[in-house]
Each structure stands twice: as C-alpha cells, then as structure tokens.
Design a protein around this motif. Structure first.
Motif, PDB file in Angstrom:
ATOM      1  N   PHE A 224       0.800  -1.525  -0.216  1.00 55.38           N
ATOM      2  CA  PHE A 224       0.395  -0.332  -0.531  1.00 55.38           C
ATOM      3  C   PHE A 224       0.752   0.711   0.256  1.00 55.38           C
ATOM      4  N   TYR A 225       1.649   1.670   0.958  1.00 56.75           N
ATOM      5  CA  TYR A 225       2.506   2.273   0.704  1.00 56.75           C
ATOM      6  C   TYR A 225       3.351   2.508   0.170  1.00 56.75           C
TER       7      TYR A 225
ATOM      8  N   LEU B 206      -7.749   0.253  -0.640  1.00 51.77           N
ATOM      9  CA  LEU B 206      -6.517  -0.713   0.139  1.00 51.77           C
ATOM     10  C   LEU B 206      -6.403  -0.533   0.757  1.00 51.77           C
ATOM     11  N   GLY B 207      -6.817   1.026   1.705  1.00 54.33           N
ATOM     12  CA  GLY B 207      -6.671   1.761   2.717  1.00 54.33           C
ATOM     13  C   GLY B 207      -7.368   1.549   3.456  1.00 54.33           C
ATOM     14  N   GLN B 208      -8.855   1.243   3.015  1.00 57.81           N
ATOM     15  CA  GLN B 208     -10.078   0.633   3.542  1.00 57.81           C
ATOM     16  C   GLN B 208      -9.842  -1.025   4.021  1.00 57.81           C
ATOM     17  N   GLU B 209      -9.368  -1.654   3.387  1.00 55.35           N
ATOM     18  CA  GLU B 209      -8.952  -2.611   3.779  1.00 55.35           C
ATOM     19  C   GLU B 209      -8.156  -2.786   4.729  1.00 55.35           C
ATOM     20  N   LEU B 210      -6.999  -2.493   4.205  1.00 62.86           N
ATOM     21  CA  LEU B 210      -5.457  -2.378   6.062  1.00 62.86           C
ATOM     22  C   LEU B 210      -6.577  -2.026   7.009  1.00 62.86           C
ATOM     23  N   GLY B 211      -7.032  -1.232   7.677  1.00 68.22           N
ATOM     24  CA  GLY B 211      -8.281  -0.692   8.238  1.00 68.22           C
ATOM     25  C   GLY B 211      -8.875  -2.092   8.969  1.00 68.22           C
ATOM     26  N   GLY B 212      -9.025  -2.692   8.140  1.00 71.53           N
ATOM     27  CA  GLY B 212     -10.167  -4.203   9.084  1.00 71.53           C
ATOM     28  C   GLY B 212      -9.373  -5.374   8.994  1.00 71.53           C
ATOM     29  N   GLU B 213      -8.326  -4.885   8.514  1.00 65.43           N
ATOM     30  CA  GLU B 213      -7.168  -6.400   8.527  1.00 65.43           C
ATOM     31  C   GLU B 213      -6.944  -6.829  10.224  1.00 65.43           C
ATOM     32  N   GLU B 214      -6.830  -5.570  11.645  1.00 66.40           N
ATOM     33  CA  GLU B 214      -6.046  -6.225  12.303  1.00 66.40           C
ATOM     34  C   GLU B 214      -7.814  -6.726  12.947  1.00 66.40           C
ATOM     35  N   GLU B 215      -8.685  -6.695  12.930  1.00 58.76           N
ATOM     36  CA  GLU B 215     -10.581  -7.090  12.966  1.00 58.76           C
ATOM     37  C   GLU B 215      -9.939  -8.835  12.630  1.00 58.76           C
ATOM     38  N   ARG B 216     -10.101  -8.916  10.734  1.00 59.14           N
ATOM     39  CA  ARG B 216      -9.891  -9.906  10.738  1.00 59.14           C
ATOM     40  C   ARG B 216      -8.922 -10.603  10.992  1.00 59.14           C
ATOM     41  N   ILE B 217      -7.342 -10.292  11.658  1.00 56.04           N
ATOM     42  CA  ILE B 217      -7.070 -11.238  12.319  1.00 56.04           C
ATOM     43  C   ILE B 217      -7.416 -11.743  13.130  1.00 56.04           C
ATOM     44  N   GLN B 218      -7.625 -10.720  14.060  1.00 56.51           N
ATOM     45  CA  GLN B 218      -8.835 -11.579  15.941  1.00 56.51           C
ATOM     46  C   GLN B 218      -9.262 -12.330  14.962  1.00 56.51           C
TER      47      GLN B 218
ATOM     48  N   VAL C 164      -7.733  10.240 -10.893  1.00 56.07           N
ATOM     49  CA  VAL C 164      -9.316   9.673  -9.679  1.00 56.07           C
ATOM     50  C   VAL C 164      -9.471   8.010  -9.618  1.00 56.07           C
ATOM     51  N   VAL C 165      -8.863   7.339 -10.695  1.00 53.64           N
ATOM     52  CA  VAL C 165      -8.863   5.891 -10.373  1.00 53.64           C
ATOM     53  C   VAL C 165      -8.631   5.199  -9.621  1.00 53.64           C
ATOM     54  N   LYS C 166      -6.677   5.749  -9.949  1.00 54.75           N
ATOM     55  CA  LYS C 166      -5.760   6.019  -8.636  1.00 54.75           C
ATOM     56  C   LYS C 166      -5.966   6.403  -7.727  1.00 54.75           C
ATOM     57  N   ARG C 167      -7.034   7.089  -7.437  1.00 57.22           N
ATOM     58  CA  ARG C 167      -6.875   7.120  -5.691  1.00 57.22           C
ATOM     59  C   ARG C 167      -8.514   6.423  -5.869  1.00 57.22           C
ATOM     60  N   THR C 168      -9.219   6.115  -5.976  1.00 63.32           N
ATOM     61  CA  THR C 168      -9.873   5.099  -5.558  1.00 63.32           C
ATOM     62  C   THR C 168      -9.582   3.643  -5.924  1.00 63.32           C
ATOM     63  N   GLU C 169      -8.545   3.552  -5.931  1.00 69.39           N
ATOM     64  CA  GLU C 169      -8.340   1.809  -5.556  1.00 69.39           C
ATOM     65  C   GLU C 169      -6.661   2.039  -5.070  1.00 69.39           C
ATOM     66  N   LEU C 170      -6.208   2.962  -4.194  1.00 68.13           N
ATOM     67  CA  LEU C 170      -5.424   3.293  -2.919  1.00 68.13           C
ATOM     68  C   LEU C 170      -6.564   4.159  -2.030  1.00 68.13           C
ATOM     69  N   THR C 171      -7.663   4.150  -1.510  1.00 64.09           N
ATOM     70  CA  THR C 171      -9.097   4.391  -0.853  1.00 64.09           C
ATOM     71  C   THR C 171      -9.220   3.007  -0.191  1.00 64.09           C
TER      72      THR C 171
END
Length: 187
Positions: free
Chosen positions: A66-67, A95-107, A86-93
């Motif tokens: 992501f970084y 990916l960022g949202q998916e990473l935000g839920g990653e900790e909960e998914r791991i748990q 616009v397309v790239k920003r949407t894709e990055l957003t």
C-alpha cells in the motif's frame, strides 16, 4: 405403640438416607489444568503462534505494498491524466480501507483457528474425565474453580492424568519451561 412405630420408621429412613449419602462419591477437577498439561495443548499453542505470525506477516506485506503504491502514485501523478488519477485514488482508498479492517480480520481468524485447535483437546479431556468418573464410581464431578471448600483426597486430576498417560508437573504449577497455554478452556 403408634409413636414407637413412627419413631422406628423415622430412624430407619435416616439410616437409609445416611447409607445412600455414604455411597455417593463426589469429586472435583480443574478442567483448565487438565487441558494445560496435555501435550496437544502445547502443540496447538505452537501452531496458533505460527498462524498468528503468518497473518501478521501477510498484513505487513499488504501495508508495505500500500505504501509503495502511494509512493508510486505521488511520483507518477505529474504525468497522469486527471481520469487516471481519480481511478488510482479510488484504488488506493479501497486498499486503505481494507488495511483498516485487517487487525479485526486477524483477530477473527485467530479466534476461529483457536477454536478449531482446542475443540478436539477439550473433547479428549472431557471424555477422560467422564471415563475416570465412571471407572471410579464418582456420581458427581464438579469444576474445582467453582468450589469454595473441597477435600484434597477427592481431586481426580491425578486419575485423569493417568488415564491420558500424562505425567503431572511438580506441585505448584506448570511444567518448568512450559509456556502458559493460550488455548485453555473448559471441556
């Protein structure tokens, strides 16, 4: 005569009740302790640790990707058209949202894996407790942690450990060098 007969009947009832109580064998056990001394628990703990490490590594890889994508976007943004940005920003957003839920998914994944690993261990412990109770004529077996007072002679942990072919650790705790189990539970 009627009082004598009633008194005899009452005394006979007390003797029978006392005899029934004398035949009722009651024991107790710490099911958590049984599970903690089982070799399967140490193996499950090791597998769970490996699984957790793999999940964390996967999340770290996603975060690094992501970084890297953000850096690439920032470097290339001067040459990109507005529509591509616009397309790239949407894709990055996204990916960022998916990473935000990653900790909960791991748990959630860890909890699921823990249940999967501990269920057969709990069943084996429960079956051994049932077998020991039946073989030794225990009518009731209580969870040790629920008792305020209990005689040491009625703790069936040694019998269950023998049934499972497990050597009990020295009095006062877990086996030396053994990690504290994370998957312990009640059967």
């Amino acid at each position: 005569m009627k009082k004598f007969f009633t008194g005899m009947l009452f005394a006979l009832g007390l003797m029978v009740a006392g005899e029934v109580n004398a035949q009722t064998k009651i024991g107790y056990i710490s099911s958590q302790e049984v599970v903690s001394i089982m070799p399967e628990t140490r193996k499950a703990d090791s597998l769970l640790t490996d699984f957790r490490n793999a999940l964390v590594q996967n999340a770290t890889d996603k975060q690094n990707a992501f970084y890297a994508a953000i850096d690439k976007f920032n470097k290339d943004s001067a040459t990109l058209s507005e529509a591509v940005k616009v397309v790239k920003r949407t894709e990055l957003t996204k990916l960022g949202q998916e990473l935000g839920g990653e900790e909960e998914r791991i748990q959630q994944e860890l909890q699921k894996k823990q249940q999967e690993l501990i269920q057969p261990i709990n069943k084996k412990a429960y079956d051994a407790i049932q077998a020991v109770a039946k073989e030794n004529a225990y009518v009731f077996v209580f969870e040790k942690e629920a008792l305020l007072v209990a005689p040491p002679a009625e703790d069936i942990l040694p019998l269950v450990a023998k049934k499972l072919n497990i050597k009990l650790p020295p009095a006062g705790g877990a086996q030396p060098g053994a990690p504290k189990p994370t998957t312990g539970g009640k059967p």
